[in-house]
Motif scaffolding. Structure first.
Motif, mmCIF file in Angstrom:
data_model
loop_
_atom_site.group_PDB
_atom_site.id
_atom_site.type_symbol
_atom_site.label_atom_id
_atom_site.label_comp_id
_atom_site.label_asym_id
_atom_site.label_seq_id
_atom_site.Cartn_x
_atom_site.Cartn_y
_atom_site.Cartn_z
ATOM 1 N N GLU A 489 -4.825 6.043 25.328
ATOM 2 C CA GLU A 489 -4.473 6.749 24.103
ATOM 3 C C GLU A 489 -4.491 8.254 24.314
ATOM 4 O O GLU A 489 -3.639 8.979 23.772
ATOM 5 C CB GLU A 489 -5.442 6.354 22.989
ATOM 6 C CG GLU A 489 -5.285 4.902 22.549
ATOM 7 C CD GLU A 489 -6.330 4.504 21.528
ATOM 8 O OE1 GLU A 489 -7.359 5.195 21.440
ATOM 9 O OE2 GLU A 489 -6.113 3.515 20.818
ATOM 10 N N ASP A 490 -5.457 8.736 25.091
ATOM 11 C CA ASP A 490 -5.519 10.170 25.397
ATOM 12 C C ASP A 490 -4.249 10.623 26.118
ATOM 13 O O ASP A 490 -3.648 11.659 25.788
ATOM 14 C CB ASP A 490 -6.736 10.482 26.276
ATOM 15 C CG ASP A 490 -8.037 10.247 25.544
ATOM 16 O OD1 ASP A 490 -9.083 10.272 26.202
ATOM 17 O OD2 ASP A 490 -8.003 10.045 24.324
ATOM 18 N N MET A 493 -1.211 10.559 23.859
ATOM 19 C CA MET A 493 -1.270 11.652 22.892
ATOM 20 C C MET A 493 -0.870 12.983 23.534
ATOM 21 O O MET A 493 -0.088 13.761 22.981
ATOM 22 C CB MET A 493 -2.692 11.740 22.317
ATOM 23 C CG MET A 493 -2.851 12.622 21.092
ATOM 24 S SD MET A 493 -4.575 12.679 20.568
ATOM 25 C CE MET A 493 -4.945 10.934 20.398
ATOM 26 N N GLU A 494 -1.409 13.243 24.731
ATOM 27 C CA GLU A 494 -1.063 14.482 25.433
ATOM 28 C C GLU A 494 0.403 14.515 25.837
ATOM 29 O O GLU A 494 1.074 15.547 25.719
ATOM 30 C CB GLU A 494 -1.947 14.642 26.670
ATOM 31 C CG GLU A 494 -3.352 15.122 26.353
ATOM 32 C CD GLU A 494 -4.071 15.619 27.599
ATOM 33 O OE1 GLU A 494 -5.027 16.384 27.448
ATOM 34 O OE2 GLU A 494 -3.660 15.260 28.708
ATOM 35 N N VAL A 611 -4.088 19.176 19.450
ATOM 36 C CA VAL A 611 -4.159 19.105 20.913
ATOM 37 C C VAL A 611 -4.206 20.548 21.421
ATOM 38 O O VAL A 611 -3.218 21.273 21.372
ATOM 39 C CB VAL A 611 -2.945 18.364 21.485
ATOM 40 C CG1 VAL A 611 -3.024 18.315 23.008
ATOM 41 C CG2 VAL A 611 -2.869 16.954 20.914
ATOM 42 N N VAL A 690 0.377 6.954 17.508
ATOM 43 C CA VAL A 690 -0.600 8.025 17.707
ATOM 44 C C VAL A 690 -1.495 8.197 16.483
ATOM 45 O O VAL A 690 -2.498 8.911 16.542
ATOM 46 C CB VAL A 690 0.131 9.346 18.034
ATOM 47 C CG1 VAL A 690 0.618 10.044 16.779
ATOM 48 C CG2 VAL A 690 -0.758 10.270 18.851
ATOM 49 N N PHE A 693 -6.615 5.461 16.669
ATOM 50 C CA PHE A 693 -7.235 5.551 17.988
ATOM 51 C C PHE A 693 -8.516 4.741 17.984
ATOM 52 O O PHE A 693 -8.959 4.261 16.932
ATOM 53 C CB PHE A 693 -7.515 7.009 18.371
ATOM 54 C CG PHE A 693 -8.573 7.678 17.531
ATOM 55 C CD1 PHE A 693 -8.334 8.014 16.202
ATOM 56 C CD2 PHE A 693 -9.815 7.983 18.054
ATOM 57 C CE1 PHE A 693 -9.293 8.632 15.421
ATOM 58 C CE2 PHE A 693 -10.792 8.604 17.282
ATOM 59 C CZ PHE A 693 -10.519 8.923 15.962
#
Length: 713
Positions: A489-490, A493-494, A611, A690, A693
């Motif tokens: 997920e990280d 997302m990035e 972010v 997104v 989470f």
């Protein structure tokens, strides 16, 4: 009354009558805090004159505080010296509706409990004015009893010497009144002035104070004050020539004194007594209000507590009389700091150095001095810990402040009630404390260019764990419930943030090209597409490029929720970058404790997140005073944090709600700007993925988490 050798005048009505035998017996004994209570009795001149054969005495108490708690502890340790408190009737200034619950209240010590009426949940209006707070007492009375609440503590100390306990009505014990007093106190003399041998002077000062005039603008408060005196008179006539002790606050004693000043003979008291009987009969017919015994939720617990939990725990374990409350408080405070430092080291592997320790105590005591106090409040302690060290340490201090003694039976059987401070006030001071899930305090951010997310390998050498370890899912109720995130997920997302940032940069650059008809200059050349598009006009189109460069976009902020619904997304946190990350994550989301999807796995929904690319200059944006001062909601906190954390000139804000002019003006003054894009313009499938989470109990859970996490469901 003539001044006598063994009489100390406290006010026009009250005096302390010292026992010559006790004074002589204890003349060589060390003076301890509250020794005056062991040497004599506090009496009222008029009552003593009208009832010479009765033993009517008063036991004045202040609100729960460090000093009063120390005095009560000394009374508990030296209760054998209180020979005058035997076979006594106790009149206590609690509301009369508490009478059926007296036994439960006394046995609940030292558990913190709440007494509320049945209709308290219906009254949800915020009360920001004095009138609203006082009116709340009539419509929605609330009593909050801390661990060492003086009235209950005294009943517990002398429970074997009491014949009967009677509630006579109250004003001072209501939570709304205490909040009103705390909110209106300015430069009044603090209870911290109570030191050895000064208790009588403190009593004289307190008895000289009167109820604030705003209290009695309401008729029902006048009736309450009148009824307290009527109940006392009725009880005295019912138990003539017996030992009666009246335990009440100083303001209540002041009200009683005002009535006694008007009394000349017993006949005057008879009038009160007859009226009281009629009133009780009428009240029995009309009153249908009852109190419910419950316990305060731990989320709102600290908002009303006057005494930190570590102090209460140390005090109840103390075995010797206390000579000075301040020395004991300093010792207890220092021990709590040592315990918090050890827990902080166990969690973060970082030590609190000597400079941080010095600065912490200096800062916390200076915060106390700003409030005209000697000892810091819970709020001061948490603010100092967050400011001098970090939020992790402040979290450990909060655990110490919450460490109150409990009654195990009541903790599991009593219903829980949530009464936050903003139930009464629209504007409250809050300190935001979140536990970081990764250890990054010593990480050096030297890179200035982001690496490609696809090329970063995930953490290795993680020890696999069994699913049975978290089968009961009790980890969410432990001290450190959010250990780590789910790496996939990280990365997603990035990557999404990077793609959107790149696309927006190209889009904004294309908007800086000016197309015009060929006249005298070809500029950057012929534009074939635009020429064909305008072929029917028989014109040749050339393009003129304004060389302003791509926008310098740093932080990408997503906002999914309406700012008016911030309370629904109550979990606020700031996650530092792990090895597979190239950015920090600041977010607010729904609490995850009630949304468990597997052993050691919980799910949450973002209200919004930012972010923030590395390097980032702010460790805990939620606790940053500048952000807290200027941001009016959680979304504005994300925008301000994104702007302050990096050197980039632009913030990309993605939401269906445009940024406020207020926040845009603040950023403009800092020579930064907001680039706004509507959330609906982006692929909704990506936005859906997104939006949610997962939180894992520890890194080892990542080995089996995938089979419980279904992003496509």
């Amino acid at each position: 009354m003539r001044t006598q050798k063994n009489i100390i005048k406290l006010s026009s009505q009250y005096y302390l009558e010292l026992d010559p035998e006790l004074t002589e017996e204890n003349k060589n004994t060390d003076v301890f805090l509250g020794w005056e209570y062991t040497q004599g009795k506090i009496k009222a001149k008029t009552l003593q004159k009208l009832f010479p054969k009765s033993n009517i005495q008063f036991f004045p108490i202040a609100k729960t505080n460090l000093q009063e708690s120390c005095i009560l502890k000394n009374i508990e340790l030296l209760k054998d010296k209180f020979k005058h408190i035997t076979n006594a009737h106790i009149l206590i200034d609690w509301p009369e509706e508490c009478q059926p619950l007296l036994q439960n209240l006394q046995s609940s010590f030292p558990h913190s409990v709440t007494l509320t009426s049945k209709n308290h949940l219906a009254n949800k209006d915020n009360s920001s004015t004095v009138d609203n707070l006082i009116l709340n007492i009539e419509d929605d009375p609330i009593l909050f009893l801390e661990s060492t609440e003086p009235r209950r503590y005294l009943l517990n100390i002398f429970k074997n010497n009491i014949i009967k306990t009677q509630c006579i009505g109250s004003i001072e014990s209501y939570l709304q009144y205490q909040l009103f007093v705390s909110n209106s106190e300015k430069m009044s003399l603090k209870s911290e002035c109570i030191v050895n041998g000064s208790l009588t002077a403190w009593m004289q000062y307190q008895l000289a104070q009167t109820f604030p005039s705003e209290i009695f603008r309401h008729e029902f408060m006048q009736n309450k004050a009148e009824q307290i005196f009527k109940n006392i008179v009725h009880y005295i006539f019912s138990y003539l020539n017996e030992n009666i002790i009246i335990i009440c606050g100083y303001k209540t004693m002041n009200l009683i004194e005002q009535h006694l000043e008007k009394i000349k003979s017993r006949n005057d008291l008879k009038i009160y007594e007859v009226n009281n009987l009629a009133y009780l009969k009428e009240k029995k017919e009309k009153s249908n209000q009852h109190f419910i015994l419950s316990q305060p939720s731990k989320d709102s617990f600290l908002e009303y507590i006057h005494v930190p939990g570590f102090f209460i725990s140390d005090l109840l374990e103390e075995k010797t009389p206390l000579e000075n409350w301040l020395d004991f408080a300093k010792k207890s405070y220092a021990n709590s700091f040592i315990r918090a430092s050890k827990n902080y080291n166990d969690w973060t592997k970082l030590d609190i150095n000597a400079a941080q320790e010095r600065d912490y105590f200096r800062f916390s005591y200076r915060l106390a001095q700003d409030r005209n106090m000697f000892f810091p409040s819970i709020f001061d302690i948490l603010v100092a810990g967050s400011a001098v060290v970090d939020s992790n340490f402040s979290y450990e201090l909060m655990k110490e402040c919450k460490k109150f003694p409990e009654n195990e039976k009541l903790a599991t059987s009593l219903p829980e009630i949530h009464l936050p401070l903003d139930h009464f006030f629209k504007h409250t001071e809050k300190v935001s404390i979140e536990k970081f899930s990764t250890i990054q305090s010593k990480k050096k951010f030297k890179k200035t260019k982001l690496k490609a997310v696809e090329k970063i390998s995930q953490q290795k050498n993680i020890t696999p764990i069994s699913e049975e370890k978290y089968a009961d899912n009790t980890w969410v109720h432990e001290d450190h419930p959010y250990s780590c995130s789910f790496p996939s997920e990280d990365i997603f997302m990035e990557k999404l943030a990077l793609d959107i940032k790149k696309n927006m940069s190209d889009k904004l650059k294309s908007q800086e090209i000016n197309y015009q008809e060929l006249q005298t200059d070809f500029y950057e050349g012929l534009d074939i597409r635009e020429t064909i598009r305008n072929w029917h006009k028989e014109k040749i189109i050339v393009k003129e490029l304004h060389n302003t460069g791509k926008p310098d976009i740093g932080t990408v902020v997503f906002s999914f929720a309406d700012p008016a619904k911030d309370s629904y997304y109550s979990w606020r946190s700031f996650w530092l970058a792990e090895q597979h990350d190239d950015s920090n994550l600041m977010f607010y989301a729904t609490p995850f404790k009630n949304n468990l999807i597997g052993p050691g796995i919980a799910k949450s929904e973002f209200g919004g997140f930012a972010v923030i690319p590395l390097p980032s200059s702010i460790e805990n944006p939620w606790g940053n005073p500048f952000i807290q001062h200027y941001a009016r909601n959680a979304t504005e906190c994300l925008i301000l944090a994104g702007a302050l954390s990096t050197n980039h000139k632009s913030i990309l804000f993605i939401s269906n709600h445009p940024p406020s002019q207020h926040i845009a003006k603040i950023l403009k003054q800092s020579r930064k700007n907001i680039i706004y894009a509507k959330l609906d313009e982006f692929p909704q499938e990506d936005i859906r993925l997104v939006r949610t989470f997962h939180i894992l109990a520890e890194a080892g859970v990542r080995n089996y988490a995938q089979k419980y996490i279904r992003k496509d469901s």
